[in-house]
Every structure is written in C-alpha cells, then in structure tokens.
Write a protein that holds these residues in place. Structure first.
Motif, PDB file in Angstrom:
ATOM      1  N   SER A 123      18.297 -26.417 -35.751  1.00 10.83           N
ATOM      2  CA  SER A 123      17.439 -25.324 -36.197  1.00 10.83           C
ATOM      3  C   SER A 123      18.193 -24.001 -36.260  1.00 10.83           C
ATOM      4  O   SER A 123      18.023 -23.226 -37.198  1.00 10.83           O
ATOM      5  N   LEU A 181      10.682 -23.185 -37.808  1.00 16.59           N
ATOM      6  CA  LEU A 181       9.684 -23.691 -36.849  1.00 16.59           C
ATOM      7  C   LEU A 181       8.497 -24.363 -37.535  1.00 16.59           C
ATOM      8  O   LEU A 181       7.785 -25.157 -36.938  1.00 16.59           O
ATOM      9  N   SER A 209       6.225 -22.273 -29.180  1.00 15.11           N
ATOM     10  CA  SER A 209       7.190 -21.799 -30.171  1.00 15.11           C
ATOM     11  C   SER A 209       7.342 -20.280 -30.102  1.00 15.11           C
ATOM     12  O   SER A 209       8.303 -19.733 -30.622  1.00 15.11           O
ATOM     13  N   SER A 221       8.139 -18.828 -27.402  1.00 13.13           N
ATOM     14  CA  SER A 221       9.369 -18.680 -26.626  1.00 13.13           C
ATOM     15  C   SER A 221      10.580 -19.103 -27.451  1.00 13.13           C
ATOM     16  O   SER A 221      11.636 -18.477 -27.386  1.00 13.13           O
ATOM     17  N   THR A 222      10.428 -20.157 -28.246  1.00 11.05           N
ATOM     18  CA  THR A 222      11.545 -20.567 -29.104  1.00 11.05           C
ATOM     19  C   THR A 222      11.930 -19.438 -30.042  1.00 11.05           C
ATOM     20  O   THR A 222      13.118 -19.177 -30.269  1.00 11.05           O
ATOM     21  N   ASP A 266      15.510 -17.811 -30.312  1.00 15.04           N
ATOM     22  CA  ASP A 266      16.290 -17.873 -31.541  1.00 15.04           C
ATOM     23  C   ASP A 266      16.622 -16.476 -32.051  1.00 15.04           C
ATOM     24  O   ASP A 266      17.734 -16.231 -32.530  1.00 15.04           O
ATOM     25  N   ASN A 287       6.834 -20.734 -21.418  1.00 15.09           N
ATOM     26  CA  ASN A 287       6.808 -22.192 -21.390  1.00 15.09           C
ATOM     27  C   ASN A 287       5.874 -22.722 -20.315  1.00 15.09           C
ATOM     28  O   ASN A 287       5.130 -23.676 -20.526  1.00 15.09           O
TER      29      ASN A 287
END
Ligand SMILES: Nc1ncnc2c1ncn2[C@@H]1O[C@H](COP(=O)(O)OP(=O)(O)OP(=O)(O)O)[C@@H](O)[C@H]1O
Ligand SMILES: Nc1ncnc2c1ncn2[C@@H]1O[C@H](COP(=O)(O)OP(=O)(O)OP(=O)(O)O)[C@@H](O)[C@H]1O
Ligand code: SF4
Ligand SMILES: [Mg+2]
Ligand SMILES: [Mg+2]
Lengths: 323, 325, 301
Positions: C146, C172, C226, C228-229, C233, C284
């Motif tokens: 990703s 995402l 996502s 947190s993703t 990122d 999370n």
C-alpha cells in the motif's frame, strides 16, 4: 363470491442450474417440476411436503420473486408476466417463516408498515400513518408499538407485524411460507386464529405452506401434497386426510406423531430418505421408497388423475379413480 | 438409588443487563432404562439444565444445586478430570443442531473413531470394527463407505444418526437427546425415534428426550416433565399428563394443540413467556393464567405432592376438590 | 385477541437501550476505554491546539536551537520538550501537529469509506460480470504494497498533504469495498430484503435504505482502524518528503526534518515518534473495543 379462482397456475416449473464450476458441467435441478392449482378468494390452499420438495420455490414464484422456468400463472384471469410484476405486486404478498429475519432491524415498526404505501401509493404521510395504525390494531398489536424497533418484540408479535405489512396493500392472495413453524405452540394458536379471522373479514385467498400436518388439517380447505417438486396428491382437505390415495400421503400421515398417548396406530415405515433432487429416478419419483412399488412404477411416470381428489399413483390406496 | 438425582438446580447467567435466571429450582429423578421427556417452550431452560448437568455451560453461567448426582458420582463438586471420564462415557448427549455439532473438516468416520480412541482406548482395527458396528446399529446403510464421508455429504437425518452413533459408542447409562428430531422431516423423525426406543430396549440405557413437540412426547415418553420459564411446573406419567393435566399451563398447552381443536377458533394462551425484565413476583404463569388471583400474583407456589404431579400451582386442575392452602 | 398483548407493554419498556448495551460491552474491554480517552484528548488537541500550545508552532527562536527537554541539563521550563534545530518549540509543534494527523484521518476515512461503500454496494447488487470486474480491480489495488502505491500516486500528483491524503484514500478504499460487498451479500439473503422487494422497493431503495444501515457495524470498525492506518501512512509519506511540506508541523515531516540530528539530540525524533505511536495504538485499541461491542456474534456469550 364468484367461483372464478383468484389465482391459477398451470404446469408451473422452476429449474435451477447448479454445480457448474470450472471443471464440472452444471446440472439442472428441478425444484418445482410441474404444478397445477387454483386459489379461491376466502379459501386456503395448503401445500405440504418434506424439506426440499420445492415448497418455498413455489412460494417465491407465486409472490413474483422468481420467474417460472415454464408454465403460467394467472391472477384474476390475467396472465402474470415479469413485465407486469410492478403492477401486480400489490395483489400478492408473502409472509415468511422466520420472524427474526423478515423485519428490517433498523426500521421502526411504523416505517416497516408504511413502506409499502410509500412505494406504491400517493397517500400523504398522515394518511399512511393512519392506515398503518389501523392495521396494527387489526393484527392485535398496541398503538404504542408503532415507534419501536423489531428487536423489542417476541417471535409471535413479529409475525403479527409481518402479517400486517403484507396486508398494507390490500392483497388478494397471501402466500404464507411456514408462518407458524418457528413459533411456540402457545403463540402458534394465536397466529392461526388471527389468520383465520383476517381471511374471513377480508376474503383473502391463502396459499398456506407447511410441513406440520396437524396445522394444515386445521386451516386448509384444499391440500396439495408435494414430493420432489411434483404434486402427488391433491384434493379437499377432508378427503386427503381421511382417505389418502397416494402411498406417500398415507406414510406421511402415519408418521406424524399424534398427541394421544397409547393410541393404536400402524406406522408405515418408509425405506431410505428423500433422494437428491438432482437425481430424481425415472418413473414414479416415490418408487425407491414406496412399499407398494411394482415394475410398472419404475418404468413410467404416473400422472395426477382424479377430480377433485386426485393422486399420482398407479396403485392408489382407498379405491381406484372415479373416472 | 436413582440413576440421576437433581435437587434444586438453578442456573444464572451474567448478561449485559444483570443476572438472568435461566433454570430455577428444578428437581428431577431418573431411573435406569426409563424414557423421560422434558417439554416446554423455547427458552424455558430445557437445554441449559441438561448442559449444567454435563458441565458444558460457558463461564458466564453460575450453577447452584443441593444435589446433582449421577450413578453415584457427585457432579456438582467433581474434578474436571473425573468429569471428563463420565461425560461422553456413561453420560452422553445428542445436541440440538446435528449439522453444527459435527466438525465439517473431518470425515464422520474419523470423528467417531476419535471418540472411541479417547474414551475406550481401542486400537486402530478395533476402532474401525466398532465404528462399522455402530453405524449398522443406528441404521446407516453401507457403513464402510459412509465412514469416509464428510458431514456435508450426508443428509440431516444421516448426520443425526452419526451423532447418535457417537453418543452411544461407549454404551452410556444415560443418553440425553436435545431435540433430536426437530430439524428433520416426519418420516425421518419416525425412524430416529424408533431407533432411540430400540436402543433403549437393547442396551437398557435411560433416555432424556428434550422436545417441544407434544406428539413426539405422547408417542415416545413414559414420564413427562413440563418446564415453564426455567421452572419445572409439572411431572406426570405420559398417559395421566395428557388425560388429566394439573398445572394450568399444561392444560392450556394441550388445549392449544390444533389436533385437539373442536372449532375453528383455537384456544390460546394470552401473553408471552416472561423474560429477564418482567419476571412476575408470584407464580411465573400468573400473568397468563385464567385462574390467577391476587395470591397467585404475589406468592410463588411451591410444588404440590406426587398425586398432583408436583404442580407448582395453588389451584391445580383436575383435583377432585380444589386445595386452597 | 387484543388483550393477548396487554401484559407485554411494560416488558418492552424495561429493556436497556441500544446505546447502554453498547457501552456495557465496550466497557468490558479495558484497553478500548483507555484508547477512547487518549483519542478524546487527541481530538481535543486537534480542535484547540493553537490556543493551548505555549508558543507559535512556526516561530523560530534562533537563540535557542536544539535545547533539550526541561529535565535534562541545559533544558528549561520555557521549552518543556526542548526545541528543534531551527529553535522551534517541540511541544507546541506536537500539539499543533495533532491537527494535521486528525485532519488526515478524518478526510482519508471519509473519502475512502464513502467511495468504498458506494462501490461495494454496487458490486453487491450488480450482475455477476460487473461484480467480477469491480472486485478484480480492487484485487489489483490490494496486490500492491500500500505504501508503495501511495508513493507512486503522490509522485504522479506531486508532493503535498492533499495529494498524500488522496493517495492514501485510494489505497485504503478496497478494504471498504470488500467489507461492504461481503455484508451486502449476506444481508441480501435475508427475508427482510425479499419482503422489501415483494412490496416493490426499487434497487436504490433496497441499496441505501434497506440494506446499507444493516451493514454499518463492520464498516464503522474498519473506519476506526483505517483512521490509524491513514495517520501512519501520512506520517510515512511525510517522512519520505512526499506528504506535508516543511514548515508544517506534521509529525512525519518533523521526523524527516530532524533525521540528521538523531544522534546529537534524541528528543527531536523521539517525541514525534511517540506521538504517532501512542495515537495509532490508542485508535487501534478503541477499534478493537468497537468491534467487540458491535459484533453480534461475540455478544451472545
Ligand atoms: N436459488 C437456488 N439455487 C439452486 N437450488 C435451489 C435454489 N433454491 C432452492 N433450491 C433447491 O430447490 C429445492 C427445493 O427448495 P425449497 O426451498 O423450495 O424447498 P422447501 O420445500 O421449501 O424446503 P423446506 O421445507 O426445507 O423449506 C431444494 O433442493 C433446494 O436445494
Ligand atoms: N450463554 C448464555 N448466556 C445468557 N443467557 C443464556 C445463555 N444460554 C442460554 N441462555 C438463556 O437461557 C434461557 C434458557 O435457554 P435454553 O437454551 O435452555 O432454552 P430451551 O428450553 O432449550 O429452548 P429451545 O427450545 O429454544 O432450545 C433462554 O432464555 C436463553 O436466552
Ligand atoms: S406409483 Fe408405485 S411407487 Fe409410486 S407411489 Fe404409487 S405404488 Fe408407490
Ligand atoms: Mg421452505
Ligand atoms: Mg434447547
């Protein structure tokens, strides 16, 4: 009341293509393999049969959820075609077996009841609500239930809501797919009373699907016994129950436990189990399990014969056909 | 000494909204070779009371009892190891859902042999022979071939027979069958019930049959215990129960049977089974009972004597004279 | 038969509300509650950061470059967490930086979720061939690592925070598509959807009014995770110089700027790193709690 049937089916069939992966050829499953019947206003036609014999498939065709592969369906004498579904929808409604799955968990009862009107009519919001509240009363629920969510209700109450929704559009035919099978005995009788009461008041025609013979015996006017997608016996309730012609009907009746301890009865033991609907034997589909089977049965398919009480068997019980 | 003796068994569940009593003060006796039916509506605690006996409830459940003994063992304070020796051996159970009780990843033959290995310690050859023998016993045609079938390749009736074969593999003294035929067609149901009755006759095991089908009860059971909202409200021999029910609930239930109907309109029981939030103070059936008065609504009735079928009611039906105590 | 129900009115009242039940299950999970508190603090900083921060985040105190945190020798209470090579106050930059991370999370999740839900709904209701095409495209997107894909996208669009957000959202999105499609397919089997069809509901109504509200629970959980993703990122892209550009006090960019001082002044890299770590961990944990509370399967026991 006129004698013309509200709904009539001739040679109704529904086939599914199953299997058919990368390496397999798909095979045809005849879930319903040719049914004729009529439903009259104010009368109940019951369909009984074992699991997988095509009862729900029949219900889906009648309720215009699936198109018949073959055969025709008429409503008030007019043919039912897929193009006309939108217009005919209002006349045929359905109630499902599972009261927990058939109501949208995120909608209030009021919204559930008003949705059919919102989609199909031009009534104002106030009119819709008035009608929904009236229906709530008709099925024996209380006005304060209008704003509640389905998870707050018991199974029997939910089934009442499902019935109320089905009746919102003033249908002529109500398809009841095992409406009381998921309910407890003490709730079941209240729902059956409600259904019979509504039928009398609104002159509804019922297509009542069930595997419980004692319930069918109580509500039906006419009965169709299905086996592997075919009607093996058809006739007025009293005759089918008191003088069954087809060996399968007889076995089914004898296998049904009766709530009478110590009652003497001879049980007909059937060999084996329902064959897979993918490999229905040639000749009489019941032949592999039948206790009266003869060579002829394996070679030739018996047709449903006899009016009004007919059976699809070469060697029927209780006398021969009155032809 | 009875085979099974339960005194004052209660089970409480901890839930999001507080404690919930699923089984309430149940007494039960069971003799060797007897068929006892437990009937009651969905949620009346039939399964939970038997699971409590087997020690199979989740950790949220609290089991209390004065006595819980099986074949001389005290199941209440038994060590887990000792319990595992009894459960599955002398005390076996057939669970409510045949499809989900078998592991879909293994052949039914592997599963039954595994049960034989862990409980009886037979060697490979003996296990195979015994498995074939068991399959024959429960009426599975062509057992050698069926042993290598996966559960999804068999029909519901066949899977139920496999479950029964596994349950009787160790010749249990008591077999608890939790709704063994509810998911099956009547013709298959008749076969399974005959099978259970034959097994009882041949092996002399006791059989507890949990069901809500009054027809099945009438045709199979010898003694019937009726449960309502977690309580046992009545217990009688099957003939007497159907002829002269004592608890109003039993009476109303029998009246509601469509096959007993005399007219189009069926007798009904108003209301619903009390849940967690509306448990009545007095008799649990009082909100729905047509005979209920203030006393019923305020005081819980204790069970009556054996002549009145241990009915939990102040005013039992079919008593020659109404006892008002 | 109307009297049949008279006794039930109270029962319906006494049941706990959905929210209370949700909170009961959420509370069970200790970590989730802690995560929630940290997230609340994070959101608070994001909203009111500039007013709380002791200094202006971009003000350069040329006299005080690379001042250590107050507890170290040479540190002072004026710059609690020290200053960076250009003499900017670390604490103020971190506090104000929360705003960018939060903003990234909100925007990315909104774009990814709304696009993903829409495509997922279409895939769930579409005829087989369209469904296959959509899902294969999503599979292709998922087949790339990703971050690499995001990098390529930013390289094409040009480095900036906005483009980084768009790139992350695109990366995402397939997760939402898959999740939505899966729940649509399972909900579609249910009788209430058939009932809606029998009363004549059209496709749009079925999609958005009947089915979508019942698919939201797993999507909400995915949204939290996502979030947190996206932060992670965005920080990574910032670190690689492809995201927010200096002097923006974005945490990832801060890390990148201070890279060369890592041996001389540990605090310039450690604190932004800890800020990212704690935020991501908290979100999370909260997402896990949400899943426990919203997943009806776990709810039963
Ligand atoms: N969409 C479908 N695709 C393929 N096969 C189907 C489909 N729907 C039903 N069938 C098959 O058609 C047969 C008849 O199914 P149907 O659901 O009508 O049975 P039923 O009589 O209602 O059974 P039950 O009493 O279990 O509800 C079954 O063998 C079933 O597997
Ligand atoms: N793990 C659990 N946690 C909380 N409540 C439970 C749990 N298991 C069962 N219950 C509750 O205990 C009560 C009794 O359940 P039980 O399964 O014994 O009913 P039953 O009589 O077997 O009904 P059925 O005929 O539906 O099988 C029910 O109200 C049920 O909701
Ligand atoms: S036709 Fe033959 S096999 Fe079929 S039911 Fe009649 S007797 Fe049995
Ligand atoms: Mg069906
Ligand atoms: Mg049970």
């Amino acid at each position: 009341m006129s004698d013309a049937p509200v709904m009539q089916a001739t040679g109704l069939q529904r086939h599914y293509n199953v299997g058919g992966g990368l390496f397999q050829k798909s095979r045809v499953l005849k879930a319903v393999a040719g049914l004729d019947f009529e439903v009259h206003a104010g009368k109940t036609l019951a369909v009984v049969g074992e699991s997988g014999c095509g009862k729900s498939t029949l219900a889906r065709m009648v309720a215009m959820i699936e198109t018949p592969t073959e055969g025709s369906l008429t409503l008030d004498g007019k043919p039912v075609r897929a193009e006309d579904w939108a217009d005919l929808r209002q006349s045929v409604q359905i109630v499902f077996q599972d009261p927990y799955g058939s109501l949208n968990p995120r909608q209030r009862i009021g919204t559930i009841l008003m949705e059919p009107l919102m989609i199909n009519t031009k009534l104002s919001r106030a009119d819709r609500e008035a009608k929904a509240r009236e229906m709530l009363k008709l099925v024996g629920l209380r006005p304060e239930h209008f704003d509640r969510y389905p998870h707050m209700f018991s199974g029997g109450q939910r089934q009442r809501i499902a019935i109320a929704r089905a009746l919102m559009l003033d249908p002529k035919v109500l398809v009841l797919d095992e409406p009381v099978s998921a309910l407890d005995l003490s709730i079941q009788s209240a729902i059956l009373n409600l259904l019979l009461d509504l039928q009398e008041r609104l002159q509804l025609a019922y297509l009542f699907i069930s595997h419980d013979l004692s319930v069918v015996r109580h509500v039906a006017d006419d009965v169709i016994v299905m086996y592997l997608g075919r009607a093996v016996e058809k006739g007025p309730k009293a005759e089918v129950f008191d003088a069954p012609r087809h060996p399968y009907t007889k076995a089914l009746l004898s296998a049904t436990p009766r709530a009478e301890p110590g009652a003497e009865k001879e049980r007909i033991k059937l060999k084996g189990e329902l064959p897979s609907p993918l490999s229905i034997p040639d000749g009489c589909p019941f032949a592999p399990r039948c206790w009266k089977v003869q060579p002829k049965c394996r070679a030739e398919l018996p047709r449903l014969r006899g009016q009004p009480h007919g059976a699809a068997c070469f060697f029927p019980e209780n006398g021969t056909y009155p032809e | 000494m009875p085979l099974l003796r339960i005194r004052n068994l209660s089970v409480d569940f901890a839930t999001a909204s507080g404690a919930f009593r699923a089984v309430d003060a149940v007494d039960q006796d069971m003799e060797t070779g007897e068929i006892l039916a437990i009937v009651g509506e969905s949620g009346s605690g039939k399964s939970v009371s038997m699971l409590a006996l087997m020690g199979l409830l989740p950790w949220t459940a609290t089991v209390t009892a004065d006595e819980l003994s099986f074949d001389g063992h005290d199941l209440l304070n038994i060590a887990p190891r000792a319990r595992r020796k009894i459960v599955g051996n002398d005390l076996a159970m057939i669970f409510q859902e045949p499809m989900s009780s078998l592991n879909p990843c293994f052949t039914v033959g592997w599963q039954i042999k595994e049960a034989l290995r862990s409980h009886l310690g037979l060697n490979r050859k003996e296990r195979h022979a015994r498995a074939v023998e068991l399959f024959e016993q429960v009426g599975i045609p062509d057992p050698e071939k069926r042993l290598s079938a996966f559960p999804h390749q068999l029909s519901g009736g066949m899977n139920q027979r496999v479950m029964i074969a596994m349950a009787i593999a160790c010749k249990p003294k008591l077999l608890i069958a939790d709704e063994p035929t509810t998911a099956l067609d009547v013709t298959i149901q008749a076969q399974i019930l005959d099978l259970l009755a034959d097994l009882r006759r041949d092996t002399g095991m006791g059989l507890v049959l949990i069901t809500h089908d009054m027809g099945v009860v009438a045709e199979t059971a010898e003694r019937v215990s009726v449960q309502y909202a977690g309580q046992k409200v009545e217990e009688q021999p099957v003939g007497a129960l159907f002829a002269t029910p004592h608890h109003p609930y039993t009476g109303a239930l029998l009246d509601a049977l469509p096959e007993r109907a005399t007219e189009k309109k069926l007798p009904t029981i108003p209301g619903v089974v009390p849940g967690q939030f509306d448990r009545p103070a007095g008799c649990l059936f009082s909100p729905r009972c047509k005979f209920a008065n203030d006393k019923c609504r305020s005081t819980p009735p204790p069970p009556l004597g054996a002549d009145m079928g241990y009915a939990r009611c102040f005013y039992p039906l079919n008593a020659n004279e109404r006892i008002a105590s | 038969m109307d009297d049949a129900l008279s006794t039930e009115a109270e029962m319906v009242h006494a049941r706990p509300g959905r929210l209370r039940e949700f909170w009961f299950y959420f509370r069970e999970n200790r970590g989730a509650v802690i995560g929630l508190w940290i997230f609340a603090a994070f959101a608070f900083l994001a909203l009111f950061g500039p007013w709380i921060a002791p200094h202006d985040a971009t003000a350069q105190f040329r006299a005080d470059t690379l001042v250590p945190p107050f507890w170290q020798e040479g540190g002072s209470w004026k710059y609690i967490l020290g200053t960076d090579p250009l003499g900017r106050d670390m604490l103020s930059r971190l506090i104000v930086g929360a705003r960018y991370s939060f903003f990234v999370g909100v925007v990315v999740v909104s774009i990814a979720a709304s696009g993903g839900i829409l495509i997922g709904l279409i895939a769930g209701f579409a005829p087989q061939w369209l469904d296959s095409i959509i899902m294969r495209i999503m599979d292709i997107i998922l087949a790339f690592p990703s971050l690499l894909l995001a990098l390529v996208l930013v390289a094409i669009l040009g480095p900036s925070l906005t483009n980084a957000m768009i790139a992350i959202a695109i990366v995402l999105q397939p997760h939402y598509v898959r999740l939505t499609r899966a729940s649509v397919l399972s909900e579609k089997q249910k009788d209430y959807v058939t009932s809606a069809r029998v009363v004549g509901a059209g496709y749009l109504r079925l999609m958005f009014i009947t089915v979508l509200p019942n698919c939201l629970a797993p999507i909400i959980v995915q949204g939290a995770l996502s979030f947190s993703t996206a932060i992670l990122d965005a920080a990574a892209l910032g670190f690689l110089g492809m995201g927010a550009q200096p002097p923006t006090p974005e945490w990832g960019t801060m890390l990148a700027e201070a890279r060369e001082f890592i041996l001389r002044a540990w605090w310039v890299v450690t604190f932004p790193g800890i800020a990212i770590l704690v935020t991501v961990l908290a979100i999370n944990l909260m997402g896990d709690g949400l899943r426990d509370a919203l997943d009806p399967k776990l709810k039963r026991s």
